[in-house]
Design a protein around this motif. Structure first.
Motif, PDB file in Angstrom:
ATOM      1  N   THR A   1      48.725  37.309  42.790  1.00 21.10           N
ATOM      2  CA  THR A   1      48.286  38.666  42.554  1.00 21.10           C
ATOM      3  C   THR A   1      49.386  39.727  42.789  1.00 21.10           C
TER       4      THR A   1
ATOM      5  N   PRO B   1      48.787  50.277  37.877  1.00 18.64           N
ATOM      6  CA  PRO B   1      48.294  49.018  37.402  1.00 18.64           C
ATOM      7  C   PRO B   1      47.002  49.709  36.279  1.00 18.64           C
TER       8      PRO B   1
ATOM      9  N   LYS C   1      41.910  46.352  34.907  1.00 18.27           N
ATOM     10  CA  LYS C   1      41.506  45.283  35.627  1.00 18.27           C
ATOM     11  C   LYS C   1      42.447  44.107  35.986  1.00 18.27           C
ATOM     12  N   SER C   2      43.672  44.874  36.468  1.00 19.15           N
ATOM     13  CA  SER C   2      45.101  43.929  36.793  1.00 19.15           C
ATOM     14  C   SER C   2      44.666  43.133  38.119  1.00 19.15           C
ATOM     15  N   LYS C   3      45.311  42.127  38.252  1.00 12.72           N
ATOM     16  CA  LYS C   3      45.193  41.321  39.690  1.00 12.72           C
ATOM     17  C   LYS C   3      45.742  42.081  40.673  1.00 12.72           C
ATOM     18  N   GLN C   4      46.842  43.089  40.376  1.00 14.29           N
ATOM     19  CA  GLN C   4      47.290  43.743  41.387  1.00 14.29           C
ATOM     20  C   GLN C   4      46.337  44.760  42.051  1.00 14.29           C
ATOM     21  N   ASN C   5      45.197  45.163  41.171  1.00 16.33           N
ATOM     22  CA  ASN C   5      44.076  45.997  41.822  1.00 16.33           C
ATOM     23  C   ASN C   5      43.354  44.927  42.762  1.00 16.33           C
TER      24      ASN C   5
END
Lengths: 171, 236
Positions: B36, B44, B47-51
């Motif tokens: 992530t 970001p 719906k990014s994994k960073q979020n």
């Protein structure tokens, strides 16, 4: 499982080994997370917070600047409008003066032309009258000569005609 | 569950169950965090994994700020984040996987083992006491933790400190162990009478797994929240 806790007292090796393992594993996990996940992400989050704060400050400055400029514009517009009003008023006044002057001049010219024309008419009329007088005199003499076949003295004739014309003028 | 395979290194005995489960949890947590946190960007997308990772960080940070809105809390945030992820993933591991060979369990929730939870509790409580001494000095720490409100209460305070350590670890262990116990009982039920028992046991297992997911999340939350509360008790 509770046996294990009881056992932990008896065979210390089992408890200690497992606890040490969990401790070390957790510490390793923390190290890895710090280096690969937490560190970069928190740094990025801080950077973002900084940027947002900076952007907000900039926006504030820009808004103040814009307000100042708007006020300046309004002021300039106001002054330009009053200036324009002054110019229009001046121009109107000048135009009025000029109009009055032109009308006055025109009236004067017209009056002069009228006077001149009147004088000329009077002169021409008197000249014409004089011409007619002499012409009529000669004409009537000629006519009279032709008609009465009798020679009259020019002076008597003239006196007669004058008397006649005098009589016409009175009529 | 009762029996476990062990091995010894340098006079220390290790449980295969604890070692494997803990390593799996460490690996899962690390890989999740690593996955992530790749390609970090300042802004970001929706719906990014960073979020997702940032949401978890915000979540644990808020827990810390709830009881420790100060410098001590800021220093504790990373520990709480790691602790939360470790316990959360540990709690969920046994809900999905339990591997036993010949009655020896090799893979389940590490947090269903009292030694693991007591170790975690020991780490948390040690940090609380350490920070207490560090922030207040030993004298004030001793006074505020053991001699308040009256010095007569010293024995009671000693017991309280010990029980808070004990309950912190045993609460987590109890919840997760009970959850796994019910799952293994359901498995026995499923095996007991062929299809007749398999179908209802299957349905019940799904329901219990859902409940265990919930319990696992709640217990992870409770554990880290209590840790921050204990730290704030000792440092103020």
């Amino acid at each position: 499982m509770f046996n294990q806790i009881v056992l932990a007292g008896a065979s210390e090796g089992l408890a200690l080994g497992n606890m040490l393992f969990v401790l070390v594993a957790f510490l390793v996990l923390m190290l890895l997370l710090k280096k690969y996940a937490w560190g970069p992400v928190v740094k990025m989050m801080e950077k973002r917070a900084e940027k947002v704060a900076h952007d907000l400050d900039t926006a504030q400055d820009a808004r103040e600047e814009a307000e100042k400029m708007a006020a300046q514009r309004a002021e300039q517009l106001q002054s330009a409008r009053s200036e324009a009003n002054g110019i229009v008023a001046d121009a109107k006044e000048a135009a009025n003066q000029q109009r009055d002057k032109i009308v006055e001049d025109a009236q004067k010219d017209a009056q002069a032309a009228k006077d001149q024309a009147g004088a000329q008419i009077a002169q021409e009329r008197s000249e014409a009258m004089a011409d007619i007088k002499s012409d009529v005199a000669e004409l009537s003499v000629t006519i009279a000569q032709k008609i009465i076949q009798k020679e009259l003295k020019l002076d008597d004739q003239k006196a007669l005609i004058d008397a006649y014309i005098e009589g016409l003028g009175k009529k | 569950m009762e029996k476990t395979a062990t091995f010894s290194i340098a006079g220390l005995t290790f449980d295969w169950n604890v070692v494997i489960s803990t390593l799996v949890v460490v690996a899962v947590v690390f890989l999740l965090a690593l996955w992530t946190s790749r390609k970090l960007v300042l802004k970001p997308a929706g719906k990014s994994k960073q979020n997702m990772l940032e949401w978890v960080i915000d979540f644990t940070n808020n827990i810390v700020d709830g009881s420790l809105p100060n410098k001590t809390g800021n220093g504790l945030k990373f520990f709480i984040f790691s602790l939360f992820l470790f316990i959360f993933v540990g709690n969920q591991l046994g809900v999905a996987f339990t591997v036993a060979v010949n009655g020896d369990t090799f893979l389940n929730s590490p947090t269903a083992n009292p030694l693991v939870t007591m170790t975690l509790a020991l780490i948390a409580i040690s940090i609380a006491h350490f920070l207490g001494v560090e922030k207040q000095g030993f004298k004030n720490y001793f006074k505020s933790v053991y001699l308040s409100p009256f010095s007569v209460l010293l024995p009671l305070n000693l017991i309280e400190q010990f029980t808070s350590f004990l309950t912190l670890g045993l609460r987590l262990f109890g919840n997760i162990f009970a959850g796994e116990m019910v799952l293994s009982l359901l498995w026995q039920l499923a095996q007991s009478a062929g299809v007749v028992s398999f179908v209802p046991a299957f349905v019940l297992t799904i329901i219990w797994q859902a409940f265990s997911l919930f319990i696992g999340a709640i217990q992870a939350f409770v554990f880290v929240t209590l840790t921050t509360v204990y730290v704030s008790e000792k440092t103020e």
